[in-house]
Design a protein around this motif. Sequence first.
Motif: not given
Length: 230
Positions: A190-197, A201-202, A208-211
């Motif tokens: 998220v900080r690196a702006k490669i994911a929004k949330t 965040s792949d 992994y925890r959220i899934n």
Amino acid sequence: MPKARKSQISLSDTPFYHCVSRCVRRAFLCGEENGRSFEHRRQWVEDRIHVLSEVFAIDVCAYAVMSNHTHLVLHVNKEKADALSTEDVIKRWHKLYKGTLLSKRYISPDSCKDLHEIQIKTVEITAEVWRKRLFDISWFMRALNEYIARAANKEDNCTGHFWEGRFKSQALLDESAVAACMAYVDLNPVRAKIAKTPETSDHTSIKYRINAAKVGKTPKRLMPFAGNPR
């Protein structure tokens, strides 16, 4: 002058450590370069972390696989390693390494009974060496980084160093430090702006925890939270 690894890791002070490995070929760990994609290597790293979490007596608290480096928050579980039987230690070690002829015979029901007392003692001495390695962060990181380096070099049809020296480790001395570091690691994409949330965040422990939480489960290959976390 950098400190020796043994002086950076002291289990009498804390069992929690933040470890970082950086790729010497920078963008060639993952991401894209000259029209060629290396994104599939992120899955290599994540899969290997999950495998090692089930072999070593080292709990994975958090991880993030970035484009040119990896973050891991690890918890050394020495008590777990000490509680393993000689047979359990050998079976775990054999999941990663070949072992010895005697260690293979020791865990075989057919050939174990034919071992002499001296041979059994030799196996037990060897297993004690492996037991110490099973809660050694250096061996955990070695089993991770060497595996990825060999796979990447084979794919690139080249030889030489893949990682930028040895991994860096930082001791996390209290619960607040562990929590802050886990948040730092999980929010890296998220900080690196490669994911929004965090949910998107792949190749991170938070996804992994959220899934797992979505289906009412505790992630099998991550250190569980105490109490009733939300």
